[in-house]
Design a protein around this motif. Structure first.
Motif, short mmCIF file in Angstrom:
data_model
loop_
_atom_site.label_atom_id
_atom_site.label_comp_id
_atom_site.label_asym_id
_atom_site.label_seq_id
_atom_site.Cartn_x
_atom_site.Cartn_y
_atom_site.Cartn_z
N LEU A 13 0.85 -1.11 0.09
CA LEU A 13 -0.19 -0.06 0.10
C LEU A 13 0.72 1.11 -0.16
O LEU A 13 0.48 2.11 -0.67
N ALA A 14 1.99 1.28 0.71
CA ALA A 14 2.92 2.30 0.65
C ALA A 14 3.49 2.68 -0.68
O ALA A 14 3.66 3.72 -1.01
N LYS A 15 3.91 1.41 -1.39
CA LYS A 15 4.52 1.52 -2.49
C LYS A 15 3.64 2.25 -3.60
O LYS A 15 3.90 3.28 -4.41
N ARG A 16 2.55 1.72 -3.49
CA ARG A 16 1.22 2.29 -4.66
C ARG A 16 1.21 3.67 -4.09
O ARG A 16 1.05 4.70 -5.03
N TYR A 17 1.00 4.12 -2.91
CA TYR A 17 0.66 5.57 -2.53
C TYR A 17 1.89 6.23 -2.90
O TYR A 17 1.56 7.69 -3.48
N ALA A 18 3.03 6.01 -2.68
CA ALA A 18 4.14 6.63 -2.99
C ALA A 18 4.21 7.19 -4.66
O ALA A 18 4.48 8.15 -5.04
N ARG A 19 3.85 6.14 -5.39
CA ARG A 19 3.75 6.22 -6.87
C ARG A 19 2.79 7.04 -7.12
O ARG A 19 3.02 7.88 -8.25
N ALA A 20 1.74 7.02 -6.69
CA ALA A 20 0.53 7.73 -7.11
C ALA A 20 0.53 9.31 -6.68
O ALA A 20 0.41 10.18 -7.33
N ARG A 22 3.73 10.66 -6.03
CA ARG A 22 5.13 11.07 -6.27
C ARG A 22 5.83 11.74 -5.34
O ARG A 22 6.46 12.55 -5.26
N ILE A 23 5.96 10.77 -3.95
CA ILE A 23 6.81 11.01 -3.07
C ILE A 23 7.56 9.94 -2.66
O ILE A 23 7.48 8.69 -3.20
N PRO A 24 8.72 9.92 -1.97
CA PRO A 24 9.54 8.91 -1.76
C PRO A 24 8.92 7.92 -0.73
O PRO A 24 7.88 8.23 0.09
N GLN A 25 9.19 6.46 -0.94
CA GLN A 25 8.51 5.46 -0.27
C GLN A 25 8.75 5.45 0.75
O GLN A 25 7.73 5.10 1.78
N HIS A 26 10.06 5.90 1.62
CA HIS A 26 10.16 5.87 2.81
C HIS A 26 9.34 6.88 3.55
O HIS A 26 8.75 6.75 4.74
N GLN A 27 8.63 7.97 2.90
CA GLN A 27 7.83 8.90 3.35
C GLN A 27 6.49 8.16 3.44
O GLN A 27 5.63 8.52 4.43
N ALA A 28 6.13 7.46 2.50
CA ALA A 28 4.76 6.90 2.44
C ALA A 28 4.76 5.85 3.57
O ALA A 28 3.60 5.85 4.20
N LEU A 29 5.81 5.49 3.83
CA LEU A 29 5.86 4.25 4.93
C LEU A 29 5.77 4.87 6.37
O LEU A 29 5.05 4.65 7.17
N ASP A 30 6.07 5.97 6.29
CA ASP A 30 6.02 7.02 7.67
C ASP A 30 4.57 7.24 7.76
O ASP A 30 4.31 7.08 9.06
N LEU A 31 4.12 7.76 6.53
CA LEU A 31 2.87 8.19 6.79
C LEU A 31 1.68 7.06 7.29
O LEU A 31 0.68 7.31 8.00
N SER A 66 -4.82 4.90 1.57
CA SER A 66 -3.92 4.76 0.70
C SER A 66 -4.35 4.95 -0.77
O SER A 66 -3.70 5.36 -1.57
N ARG A 67 -5.68 5.00 -0.91
CA ARG A 67 -6.21 5.54 -2.10
C ARG A 67 -6.57 7.04 -2.11
O ARG A 67 -6.84 7.36 -3.41
#
Length: 385
Positions: A13-20, A22-31, A66-67
């Protein structure tokens, strides 16, 4: 929680959110960790090792989160903690429609933002600053915020809310911070004393007490925040005696009611970006370790007209080898690129070893064996002076 089940799901979910977004994946994981009550992803992982498990309802909540999409480009800045605060603001935002177009209205760190699909309006905390309108769609498409009637209605909603936010700020401050006495003396809201004259660290402006109170302690000249306003100009040798007075209303003066900017990402080719692309292209051209080292060590310079000059070490890059990919990138960017051979000190002896492999680990072993044969390996146990 196991890596193959819930934890793996969270990473996906973090990976998809980061791509959608356009933020770093580590930031999406933290979110996502923040949505589960952890300050960051590392703390979440630590909790799972100690037996913490996530229930199905929380997984559904993360999936719903994540959506979602970030509300505007300006929300992309900041550390994970600030990002989580902004998402809390988003969840608390008011929602409505103007002429059939959906919007959300919220307060973020003192600023008020109203945003919809492809547009946003930010009304700064600073009363003397003008609102900024950002658009993120093709100008040829129908963006509602470019329609005068829609813009005025949206702006009115945001400015009305900004008035309430400023009133709340004034209520939290000491009364003497917003109401000067008969001599114009006011008290700094951050406890920096009382005075009828104040100084801006950002623009070296001299501000009267009445001026600074009217602008909620933002510099009326440059818009700097209360953090940059001081009772004494301690950074100046003459203690601010040479500073010029700031005129009332210089921020936003003679400017339109709003500032409309194109918020779409733009490619600004500077020396750093051109060098990065050209070096990457040279690595694409490299067919062995020696040539990869040559690409990494190549001297790349860009002049004022964006013409490129690349010097390649002859012991690492064959003189007769044409850098096809680098030339292709140069053509795509419309650049004039010249390649020359150079001679300098290379980092490792026997550069020919690198021509025998494309594997850096294999090359490293070959190099170590060669140095060992001649007794040239350093004593790793020896202490450095």
């Amino acid at each position: 929680m196991t890596e193959t089940n819930d934890l793996h799901r969270l990473k996906t979910l973090a990976k998809r959110y980061a791509r959608a977004n356009r933020i770093p994946q580590h930031q999406a994981l933290d979110l996502i960790a923040g949505k589960l009550g952890f300050p960051n992803w590392v703390k979440l992982i630590s909790a799972t090792k100690n037996g913490w498990e996530i229930d199905a309802e929380k997984i559904k909540g993360v999936e719903a989160f994540s959506r979602g999409a970030l509300p505007a480009v300006t929300f992309l800045k900041g550390d994970p903690e600030a990002m989580n605060r902004r998402f809390e603001y988003l969840e608390q935002a008011e929602h409505g429609t103007i002429g059939g177009h959906a919007y959300r209205l919220q307060e973020v760190m003192g600023d008020v933002i109203i945003a919809g699909e492809g547009w946003s309006i930010r009304v700064p905390e600073n009363p003397s600053a003008i609102p900024v309108v950002e658009t993120y769609t093709n100008p040829e498409l129908n963006c509602p915020v470019l329609e005068p009637e829609f813009l005025q209605r949206a702006l009115r909603l945001a400015t009305d809310r900004a008035g309430l936010v400023r009133a709340e700020i004034s209520t939290d401050w000491p009364r003497r911070s917003t109401k000067p006495d008969l001599n114009g003396v006011v008290r700094h809201p951050l406890g920096r004393g009382e005075s009828d004259v104040w100084f801006c660290l950002h623009c070296d402006g001299k501000i009267t007490g009445r001026q600074i109170a009217e602008t909620l302690w933002h510099c009326p000249g440059c818009g700097a925040s209360p953090l940059d306003i001081f009772e004494t100009a301690f950074w100046c040798e003459d203690e601010g005696k040479s500073f010029l007075p700031v005129k009332i209303g210089t921020v936003g003066q003679d400017k339109p009611e709003v500032q409309i900017v194109d918020g779409r990402p733009k490619l600004d080719l500077d020396e750093e970006k051109i060098t990065l692309l050209m070096r990457s292209a040279l690595l694409d051209d490299a067919t062995n370790v020696s040539e990869k080292l040559g690409a990494l060590l190549a001297e790349i310079s860009v002049d004022d007209e964006n013409d490129v000059f690349i010097a390649l070490e002859v012991d690492l890059w064959p003189e007769d080898k044409e850098p096809v990919q680098a030339l292709a990138v140069s053509k795509l960017l419309g650049l004039e690129t010249d390649f020359v051979s150079s001679w300098s000190t290379i980092p490792f002896a026997w550069p020919g070893l690198g021509e025998m492999t494309l594997s850096t680990s294999e090359y490293t072993q070959m190099m170590l064996d060669a140095y060992a044969q001649y007794g040239g390996l350093p004593d790793r146990n020896a202490k450095k002076e």
